[in-house]
Design a protein around this motif. Structure first.
Motif, PDB file in Angstrom:
ATOM      1  N   ASP A 173     -27.022  50.967 -47.844  1.00  0.00           N
ATOM      2  CA  ASP A 173     -25.746  51.277 -47.195  1.00  0.00           C
ATOM      3  C   ASP A 173     -24.600  51.327 -48.204  1.00  0.00           C
ATOM      4  N   ARG A 174     -24.837  51.995 -49.315  1.00  0.00           N
ATOM      5  CA  ARG A 174     -23.787  52.147 -50.310  1.00  0.00           C
ATOM      6  C   ARG A 174     -23.587  53.620 -50.611  1.00  0.00           C
ATOM      7  N   GLU A 177     -24.578  41.732 -56.995  1.00  0.00           N
ATOM      8  CA  GLU A 177     -25.447  42.513 -56.113  1.00  0.00           C
ATOM      9  C   GLU A 177     -26.328  41.559 -55.323  1.00  0.00           C
ATOM     10  N   SER A 213     -19.017  48.564 -48.602  1.00  0.00           N
ATOM     11  CA  SER A 213     -20.016  48.040 -47.676  1.00  0.00           C
ATOM     12  C   SER A 213     -20.063  46.516 -47.734  1.00  0.00           C
ATOM     13  N   THR A 216     -27.750  46.435 -51.557  1.00  0.00           N
ATOM     14  CA  THR A 216     -28.568  47.440 -52.234  1.00  0.00           C
ATOM     15  C   THR A 216     -28.784  48.657 -51.342  1.00  0.00           C
ATOM     16  N   ARG A 238     -22.507  42.944 -53.104  1.00  0.00           N
ATOM     17  CA  ARG A 238     -22.718  44.386 -52.944  1.00  0.00           C
ATOM     18  C   ARG A 238     -24.148  44.611 -52.462  1.00  0.00           C
ATOM     19  N   GLY A 276     -21.328  50.129 -53.521  1.00  0.00           N
ATOM     20  CA  GLY A 276     -21.514  49.168 -52.449  1.00  0.00           C
ATOM     21  C   GLY A 276     -20.349  48.222 -52.247  1.00  0.00           C
TER      22      GLY A 276
END
Length: 83
Positions: A16-17, A65, A24, A14, A12, A21
């Motif tokens: 563009d969420r 993440e 994305s 950090t 995921r 996320g």
């Protein structure tokens, strides 16, 4: 000798969420626009009478993440003879 690009990692981002996320990250992994992933997910939720909505929190929990210093999109080294 050419180097193989690093393997893909489902993470995921950090940036563009929208919520967590997940869309994305899936878009980056499959090399498609995250908006397309979001639309497909929304259609799947409607067609499955909301059952597909359970998949989002599961993926949110399972997908790690990405590190803060990771590039915005995966950058692969050029393939070809080095000069």
């Amino acid at each position: 000798m050419t180097e193989n690009p690093p393997y893909k990692q489902l993470r995921r981002p950090t940036t563009d969420r929208i919520i967590a996320g997940v869309a994305s990250g899936l878009g980056r992994y499959f090399n498609v626009d995250p908006v397309l992933v979001r639309v497909i997910f929304a259609v799947a939720v409607v067609l499955s009478a909301g059952l597909a909505a359970v998949a989002y929190p599961v993926m949110w929990f399972l997908m790690p993440e990405e590190p803060a210093d990771a590039p915005a999109w995966p950058v692969h080294p050029p393939t070809g003879p080095s000069a």
